[in-house]
Design a protein around this motif. Structure first.
Motif, short mmCIF file in Angstrom:
data_model
loop_
_atom_site.label_atom_id
_atom_site.label_comp_id
_atom_site.label_asym_id
_atom_site.label_seq_id
_atom_site.Cartn_x
_atom_site.Cartn_y
_atom_site.Cartn_z
N PRO A 29 0.06 -3.01 -15.15
CA PRO A 29 -1.41 -3.08 -15.31
C PRO A 29 -2.17 -2.35 -14.20
CG PRO A 29 -0.40 -5.23 -15.62
CD PRO A 29 0.66 -4.34 -15.07
N ILE A 30 -1.63 -2.43 -12.97
CA ILE A 30 -2.30 -1.76 -11.85
C ILE A 30 -2.25 -0.24 -12.03
CG2 ILE A 30 -2.28 -1.43 -9.35
CD1 ILE A 30 -1.06 -4.20 -9.10
N LEU A 31 -1.08 0.27 -12.42
CA LEU A 31 -0.94 1.71 -12.64
C LEU A 31 -1.81 2.18 -13.81
CD1 LEU A 31 2.91 2.16 -12.14
CD2 LEU A 31 1.08 2.77 -10.56
N ALA A 32 -1.89 1.36 -14.85
CA ALA A 32 -2.73 1.72 -15.99
C ALA A 32 -4.20 1.76 -15.59
CB ALA A 32 -2.52 0.73 -17.13
N THR A 33 -4.62 0.80 -14.78
CA THR A 33 -6.01 0.80 -14.30
C THR A 33 -6.29 2.01 -13.42
OG1 THR A 33 -5.98 -1.63 -14.34
CG2 THR A 33 -7.75 -0.57 -13.10
N LEU A 34 -5.31 2.36 -12.56
CA LEU A 34 -5.47 3.53 -11.70
C LEU A 34 -5.60 4.80 -12.52
CD1 LEU A 34 -5.45 4.88 -8.91
CD2 LEU A 34 -2.94 4.87 -9.03
N PHE A 205 -9.48 -13.07 5.13
CA PHE A 205 -10.50 -12.09 4.74
C PHE A 205 -10.23 -11.57 3.33
CE2 PHE A 205 -12.94 -8.26 4.65
CZ PHE A 205 -14.01 -8.50 5.49
N SER A 206 -8.97 -11.24 3.05
CA SER A 206 -8.64 -10.73 1.72
C SER A 206 -8.87 -11.78 0.66
CB SER A 206 -7.18 -10.25 1.69
OG SER A 206 -6.30 -11.33 1.95
N PHE A 207 -8.65 -13.05 0.99
CA PHE A 207 -8.88 -14.13 0.03
C PHE A 207 -10.38 -14.34 -0.20
CE2 PHE A 207 -9.46 -18.60 -1.11
CZ PHE A 207 -8.62 -18.71 -2.20
N LEU A 208 -11.15 -14.38 0.88
CA LEU A 208 -12.59 -14.62 0.75
C LEU A 208 -13.29 -13.46 0.06
CD1 LEU A 208 -13.46 -16.16 4.25
CD2 LEU A 208 -13.11 -17.34 2.08
N PHE A 249 -8.99 -3.42 -5.00
CA PHE A 249 -7.57 -3.76 -4.88
C PHE A 249 -6.93 -3.07 -3.67
CE2 PHE A 249 -3.18 -2.48 -5.75
CZ PHE A 249 -2.58 -3.72 -5.88
N LEU A 250 -7.24 -1.79 -3.47
CA LEU A 250 -6.65 -1.07 -2.35
C LEU A 250 -7.11 -1.64 -1.01
CD1 LEU A 250 -6.89 2.61 -3.67
CD2 LEU A 250 -4.84 1.19 -3.47
N PHE A 251 -8.36 -2.05 -0.95
CA PHE A 251 -8.86 -2.65 0.29
C PHE A 251 -8.16 -3.98 0.57
CE2 PHE A 251 -12.00 -5.00 2.85
CZ PHE A 251 -12.18 -4.10 3.88
N VAL A 252 -8.03 -4.82 -0.45
CA VAL A 252 -7.34 -6.10 -0.28
C VAL A 252 -5.87 -5.89 0.03
CG1 VAL A 252 -6.65 -8.22 -1.48
CG2 VAL A 252 -8.97 -7.34 -1.73
N PHE A 253 -5.25 -4.89 -0.62
CA PHE A 253 -3.84 -4.59 -0.34
C PHE A 253 -3.66 -4.18 1.11
CE2 PHE A 253 -0.38 -1.50 -0.03
CZ PHE A 253 0.68 -2.26 -0.52
N LEU A 254 -4.58 -3.39 1.64
CA LEU A 254 -4.50 -2.98 3.04
C LEU A 254 -4.60 -4.20 3.96
CD1 LEU A 254 -4.49 -0.82 5.27
CD2 LEU A 254 -6.97 -0.65 5.00
#
Length: 271
Positions: A29-34, A205-208, A249-254
């Motif tokens: 799903p992530i790759l499809a969204t990308l 931070f990523s959760f909030l 997503f990329l920001f939270v992943f970082l």
């Protein structure tokens, strides 16, 4: 080759296959969204008609997105700063003076998860609707609410760091060298909590940053955060929304990657 080694190799291959298969299913799903966020148009065909970065350009040049992202950063940073200022001294007091209270604290910090966010939001609205402090619809109520959400993550991560640094031994050594309790806490204990503190901050931070229920019910569009902006933009172009989701997503992943890096490194005792 011994039969035991053959069975062990087959078992390892089977385990890796299962793990890689599960990871692949989760990544689809992530790759499809990308891909959708990078496509110029994608209709009835199997593959997109073309690729472009225009959707990301529109997103990053949208003043409303930048304002919402800045508000989310401000709210999360203020909540975590408040958490660190209050939680670290409290954990120090518990571990150094009242170690038997740690079990009670472990139960108390689970209370924010025991009450559903919708119930908590309704209770807060009823509590502060007629209050002398008109904080409903302002960032102040979000900061206080996010503080309670981040508390379990902060307490557990920092408490583990306190357990790992042998607090009593450090404090006794500092007192023998003539340092006061405050000096020992500030100059010796805090530096040894750095990795655990940073890991808990990035994880919290990523959760909030992805919290939606409290933000939507307590402030709504009166103080549009990133998640509210994402919700309000759901009716626009799917490509634009996909670019927004992937940016988030990329920001939270970082942030999650940074938290795992800091938590994986053992805290060193200051000399």
């Amino acid at each position: 080759m011994p039969k035991a080694n053959v069975n062990s190799n087959h078992s390892a291959i089977w385990h890796k296959t299962v793990v890689y298969g599960i990871v692949s299913v989760m990544l689809l799903p992530i790759l499809a969204t990308l891909v959708y966020s990078l496509s110029s148009s994608w209709g009835a065909t199997i593959l997109p008609d073309g690729f472009t970065l225009d959707w990301y350009g529109q997103l990053l040049s949208d003043p409303r997105f930048l304002a919402a992202f800045g508000r989310s950063l401000l709210i999360c940073s203020a909540s975590l700063a408040l958490s660190a200022i209050l939680v670290i001294p409290a954990i120090f007091v518990v571990f150094y003076y009242f170690p038997k209270l740690d079990k009670l604290m472990n139960l108390l910090i689970l209370l924010p998860f025991a009450v559903p966010p919708v119930v908590s939001s309704v209770g807060l609205l009823q509590l502060y609707a007629d209050s002398a402090w008109p904080i409903v619809g302002t960032p102040w109520i979000l900061i206080g609410t996010y503080f309670t959400i981040a508390l379990p993550f902060m307490y557990r991560a920092i408490a583990n760091s306190f357990s790992a640094i042998h607090l009593n031994d450090l404090m006794d050594a500092a007192h023998l060298l003539g340092a006061s309790t405050f000096q020992a806490f500030w100059l010796i204990v805090l530096p040894n909590l750095k990795k655990g503190l940073l890991a808990s901050l990035f994880l919290s931070f990523s959760f909030l940053l992805g919290e939606f229920v409290f933000a939507n019910l307590l402030v709504g569009t009166r103080y549009e955060t990133l998640q509210i902006y994402l919700y309000n933009m759901r009716q626009t172009s799917g490509h634009f929304t996909s670019a927004l989701v992937m940016t988030y997503f990329l920001f939270v992943f970082l942030l999650t990657w940074l938290a795992s890096r800091f938590s994986a490194k053992p805290a060193a005792i200051s000399e």
